[in-house]
Design an enzyme around this catalytic site. Structure first.
Site, PDB file in Angstrom:
ATOM      1  N   ILE A   1       0.824  -1.205   0.000  1.00  0.00           N
ATOM      2  CA  ILE A   1       0.000   0.000   0.000  1.00  0.00           C
ATOM      3  C   ILE A   1       0.861   1.259   0.000  1.00  0.00           C
ATOM      4  O   ILE A   1       0.549   2.242  -0.677  1.00  0.00           O
ATOM      5  CB  ILE A   1      -0.958   0.004   1.212  1.00  0.00           C
ATOM      6  CG1 ILE A   1      -1.924  -1.192   1.142  1.00  0.00           C
ATOM      7  CG2 ILE A   1      -1.724   1.309   1.294  1.00  0.00           C
ATOM      8  CD1 ILE A   1      -2.762  -1.256  -0.115  1.00  0.00           C
ATOM      9  N   GLU A   2       1.952   1.240   0.751  1.00  0.00           N
ATOM     10  CA  GLU A   2       2.776   2.440   0.881  1.00  0.00           C
ATOM     11  C   GLU A   2       3.597   2.734  -0.369  1.00  0.00           C
ATOM     12  O   GLU A   2       3.690   3.869  -0.807  1.00  0.00           O
ATOM     13  CB  GLU A   2       3.723   2.304   2.092  1.00  0.00           C
ATOM     14  CG  GLU A   2       3.063   2.488   3.438  1.00  0.00           C
ATOM     15  CD  GLU A   2       2.795   3.952   3.764  1.00  0.00           C
ATOM     16  OE1 GLU A   2       2.504   4.743   2.846  1.00  0.00           O
ATOM     17  OE2 GLU A   2       2.881   4.298   4.951  1.00  0.00           O
TER      18      GLU A   2
END
Length: 209
Positions: free
Chosen positions: A95-96
């Site tokens: 996600i990051e």
């Protein structure tokens, strides 16, 4: 008057031999149990690495095989050191940064786990590493070590994985302000990470079963 009891030497020898045999047998059993435990740990570790590598092979397509192996080993190592589920770290990385080693956000967060340099320098003392070392956030091991340590601190601070993930994303100061004001905290980031973790676990399970 105490009666003396005479026991033949051969009976003493048999008794001693039997007792020693029992001790050796017990020791053998303990050794075998220890060997079994070690083998089981190795099997579990191999399964974890296999699962993590499978995820990286599917998702981290820009990384070469050496980079994937380095990342997999680092994820396992930091998971053990800081008490994380390795698939949670994988989900957070996805996600990051989308598994991009040199990703940089508009806020200056860097690397796989999107750690900001000032956070790394702040945590360096607690982690007993030099601030300059902690700031090398494009280095896989450093990035994961700092990011995993930070997530552990947030988890201990809030006692909740969801809140810890939100604090990781927006910072504990901003999260505290929202909680103290009574504002409803919409935990979109935590939901994204935990949904990604569920998908990753299903994918890894299909690989390792």
């Amino acid at each position: 008057m105490i009666k003396r009891i005479f026991i033949p030497l051969y009976l003493i020898a048999i008794t001693v031999q039997f007792a020693l045999g029992g001790i050796f047998s017990a020791n053998d059993t303990m050794l075998k149990e220890r060997e079994f435990d070690v083998s089981l740990e190795r099997l579990e570790a191999a399964q974890e690495i296999s699962g993590v590598m499978h995820i990286l092979n599917v998702k981290a397509v820009e990384l070469n095989s050496g980079e994937k192996m380095q990342l997999a080993l680092s994820i396992i190592r930091q998971s053990e050191d800081y008490g994380h589920n390795p698939f949670l770290l994988l989900a957070l990385i996805e996600i990051e940064s989308g598994f991009h080693l040199t990703a940089v956000s508009s806020q200056g967060a860097m690397g796989l786990m999107q750690v900001r340099p000032f956070v790394a320098r702040y945590l360096a003392g607690e982690m007993e590493i030099h601030p300059l070392v902690a700031s090398r956030l494009f280095d896989v091991e450093t990035n994961l070590k700092v990011g995993s340590f930070y997530l552990k601190k947030m988890t201990e601070r809030y006692g909740s994985t969801r809140l810890a993930l939100e604090a990781y994303n927006i910072g504990p100061g901003r999260l505290d302000e929202r909680l103290e004001s009574g504002e409803v905290v919409v935990m979109n980031f935590a939901r994204k990470v935990l949904d990604a973790k569920s998908r990753i676990e299903r994918l890894a399970t299909r690989e390792t079963v």
